[in-house]
Design a protein around this motif. Structure first.
Motif, PDB file in Angstrom:
ATOM      1  N   GLU A   6       0.837  -1.199   0.000  1.00 48.12           N
ATOM      2  CA  GLU A   6       0.000   0.000   0.000  1.00 48.12           C
ATOM      3  C   GLU A   6       0.873   1.251   0.000  1.00 48.12           C
ATOM      4  N   LEU A   7       0.556   2.154  -0.921  1.00 43.91           N
ATOM      5  CA  LEU A   7       1.253   3.438  -1.014  1.00 43.91           C
ATOM      6  C   LEU A   7       0.212   4.545  -1.075  1.00 43.91           C
ATOM      7  N   ASP A   8       0.228   5.424  -0.077  1.00 47.36           N
ATOM      8  CA  ASP A   8      -0.707   6.538  -0.003  1.00 47.36           C
ATOM      9  C   ASP A   8       0.040   7.817  -0.381  1.00 47.36           C
ATOM     10  N   VAL A   9      -0.221   8.321  -1.592  1.00 45.27           N
ATOM     11  CA  VAL A   9       0.470   9.529  -2.066  1.00 45.27           C
ATOM     12  C   VAL A   9      -0.393  10.778  -1.886  1.00 45.27           C
ATOM     13  N   ARG A  10      -1.530  10.640  -1.235  1.00 43.48           N
ATOM     14  CA  ARG A  10      -2.418  11.792  -1.044  1.00 43.48           C
ATOM     15  C   ARG A  10      -1.745  12.934  -0.274  1.00 43.48           C
ATOM     16  N   PRO A  11      -1.036  12.659   0.836  1.00 40.27           N
ATOM     17  CA  PRO A  11      -0.378  13.777   1.537  1.00 40.27           C
ATOM     18  C   PRO A  11       0.648  14.496   0.654  1.00 40.27           C
ATOM     19  N   LEU A  12       1.395  13.735  -0.116  1.00 42.23           N
ATOM     20  CA  LEU A  12       2.389  14.319  -1.013  1.00 42.23           C
ATOM     21  C   LEU A  12       1.717  15.206  -2.062  1.00 42.23           C
ATOM     22  N   LEU A  13       0.635  14.718  -2.651  1.00 41.23           N
ATOM     23  CA  LEU A  13      -0.087  15.487  -3.661  1.00 41.23           C
ATOM     24  C   LEU A  13      -0.705  16.756  -3.070  1.00 41.23           C
ATOM     25  N   ARG A  14      -1.254  16.642  -1.884  1.00 38.86           N
ATOM     26  CA  ARG A  14      -1.891  17.802  -1.246  1.00 38.86           C
ATOM     27  C   ARG A  14      -0.879  18.891  -0.896  1.00 38.86           C
ATOM     28  N   ASN A  15       0.371  18.491  -0.734  1.00 36.94           N
ATOM     29  CA  ASN A  15       1.430  19.464  -0.433  1.00 36.94           C
ATOM     30  C   ASN A  15       2.148  19.936  -1.691  1.00 36.94           C
ATOM     31  N   GLY A  16       1.596  19.622  -2.864  1.00 37.79           N
ATOM     32  CA  GLY A  16       2.168  20.093  -4.117  1.00 37.79           C
ATOM     33  C   GLY A  16       3.305  19.248  -4.651  1.00 37.79           C
ATOM     34  N   GLY A  17       3.538  18.080  -4.060  1.00 40.84           N
ATOM     35  CA  GLY A  17       4.637  17.218  -4.492  1.00 40.84           C
ATOM     36  C   GLY A  17       4.277  16.365  -5.688  1.00 40.84           C
ATOM     37  N   GLU A  18       5.290  15.761  -6.272  1.00 44.47           N
ATOM     38  CA  GLU A  18       5.154  14.873  -7.428  1.00 44.47           C
ATOM     39  C   GLU A  18       5.415  13.448  -6.949  1.00 44.47           C
ATOM     40  N   PRO A  19       4.413  12.557  -7.021  1.00 48.08           N
ATOM     41  CA  PRO A  19       4.545  11.214  -6.456  1.00 48.08           C
ATOM     42  C   PRO A  19       5.174  10.160  -7.372  1.00 48.08           C
ATOM     43  N   PHE A  20       5.489  10.512  -8.609  1.00 51.83           N
ATOM     44  CA  PHE A  20       5.937   9.498  -9.566  1.00 51.83           C
ATOM     45  C   PHE A  20       7.162   8.732  -9.069  1.00 51.83           C
ATOM     46  N   GLY A  21       8.128   9.432  -8.516  1.00 53.27           N
ATOM     47  CA  GLY A  21       9.339   8.767  -8.019  1.00 53.27           C
ATOM     48  C   GLY A  21       9.029   7.785  -6.900  1.00 53.27           C
ATOM     49  N   ALA A  22       8.166   8.178  -5.982  1.00 54.46           N
ATOM     50  CA  ALA A  22       7.786   7.293  -4.881  1.00 54.46           C
ATOM     51  C   ALA A  22       7.055   6.057  -5.409  1.00 54.46           C
ATOM     52  N   ILE A  23       6.201   6.260  -6.416  1.00 57.59           N
ATOM     53  CA  ILE A  23       5.455   5.136  -6.982  1.00 57.59           C
ATOM     54  C   ILE A  23       6.409   4.166  -7.678  1.00 57.59           C
ATOM     55  N   MET A  24       7.311   4.690  -8.491  1.00 59.34           N
ATOM     56  CA  MET A  24       8.239   3.812  -9.196  1.00 59.34           C
ATOM     57  C   MET A  24       9.194   3.118  -8.220  1.00 59.34           C
ATOM     58  N   GLY A  25       9.556   3.811  -7.142  1.00 61.22           N
ATOM     59  CA  GLY A  25      10.377   3.183  -6.105  1.00 61.22           C
ATOM     60  C   GLY A  25       9.655   2.015  -5.464  1.00 61.22           C
ATOM     61  N   ALA A  26       8.371   2.203  -5.179  1.00 60.43           N
ATOM     62  CA  ALA A  26       7.571   1.133  -4.588  1.00 60.43           C
ATOM     63  C   ALA A  26       7.447  -0.037  -5.555  1.00 60.43           C
ATOM     64  N   VAL A  27       7.205   0.260  -6.830  1.00 54.91           N
ATOM     65  CA  VAL A  27       7.079  -0.797  -7.834  1.00 54.91           C
ATOM     66  C   VAL A  27       8.380  -1.593  -7.926  1.00 54.91           C
ATOM     67  N   GLY A  28       9.513  -0.885  -7.868  1.00 52.83           N
ATOM     68  CA  GLY A  28      10.808  -1.559  -7.933  1.00 52.83           C
ATOM     69  C   GLY A  28      11.077  -2.476  -6.755  1.00 52.83           C
TER      70      GLY A  28
END
Length: 170
Positions: A6-28
Motif C-alpha cells: 500500500e502506497l498513499d500519495v495523497r499527503p504528497l499530492l496535497r502538499n504540491g509534491g510529485e509522487p511518480f518517483g515514490a510510486i516507481m520506487g515502490a514498484v521496484g
C-alpha cells in the motif's frame, strides 16, 4: 498470494509534491507476483500506461472524499486472475455503448432511477452511456454495490457529466 503493497500519495499530492518517483520506487521493491494498492487524490490516468508497460493491469475506484484507490496487479496467464478481471474493468476494453440516456434535464433522483432501471434489463458486459446535468455522486456506490463498472467525467465545458457503465462488472 502476497498482499499488495500500500502506497498513499495523497499527503504528497496535497502538499504540491510529485509522487511518480515514490510510486516507481515502490514498484521496484515489489516481490514477484505482488501488487500495489495506490491511494491518490485523483484518478491517475497517465500512470495506467506506465504500469501497463511494466506488466501490470489495474482496477480503479473512487473512495470517500473524492479520492481514488487503484489496485495494480501483475499480469499473468490464465484469464481468471485479478489482472484479467482488472482488464475487463478497463474502459479501453469495453464494447461500444448499446444504450444511451439523456438525463440532463432530470432532477435527482430521476437519473439514478433511470440508469439503474436500464442496467437491470441489460445483459452482463453491455455498456450504457448517460449524459447528466451534474456528477451523480450518490449513484456511484449503488453501481459498485450491484457489480457494475463505470467511468465518468465532465465534458470540456463542464456543463454535462458523461457516464459509461458496463453492466455486471467483476
Amino acid at each position: 498470494m502476497t498482499e499488495p503493497y500500500e502506497l498513499d500519495v495523497r499527503p504528497l499530492l496535497r502538499n504540491g509534491g510529485e509522487p511518480f518517483g515514490a510510486i516507481m520506487g515502490a514498484v521496484g521493491n515489489l516481490a514477484p507476483g505482488q501488487g500495489l494498492r495506490l491511494l491518490a487524490t485523483f484518478r491517475p490516468e497517465p500512470l495506467f500506461k506506465v504500469m501497463e508497460a511494466k506488466g501490470f493491469s489495474y482496477f480503479a475506484k473512487p473512495i470517500e472524499g473524492g479520492d481514488w484507490e487503484v489496485l495494480f496487479f501483475p499480469d499473468d496467464v490464465g484469464g481468471t486472475s485479478p489482472a484479467a478481471l482488472a482488464r475487463d474493468n478497463d474502459p479501453d476494453n469495453w464494447p461500444d455503448p448499446t444504450h444511451y440516456l439523456d438525463c440532463t434535464k432530470m432532477d435527482p433522483p430521476e437519473p439514478m432511477v433511470h440508469i439503474l432501471g436500464q442496467l437491470e434489463s441489460m445483459p452482463k458486459g453491455q455498456v450504457l452511456f448517460a449524459l447528466l446535468g451534474r456528477e451523480p455522486v450518490f449513484l456511484f456506490p449503488e453501481l459498485q454495490a450491484r457489480g457494475h463498472s463505470w467511468v465518468g467525467d465532465f465534458d470540456a465545458d463542464g456543463a454535462a457529466f458523461r457516464l459509461m457503465v458496463r453492466a455486471g462488472g467483476a
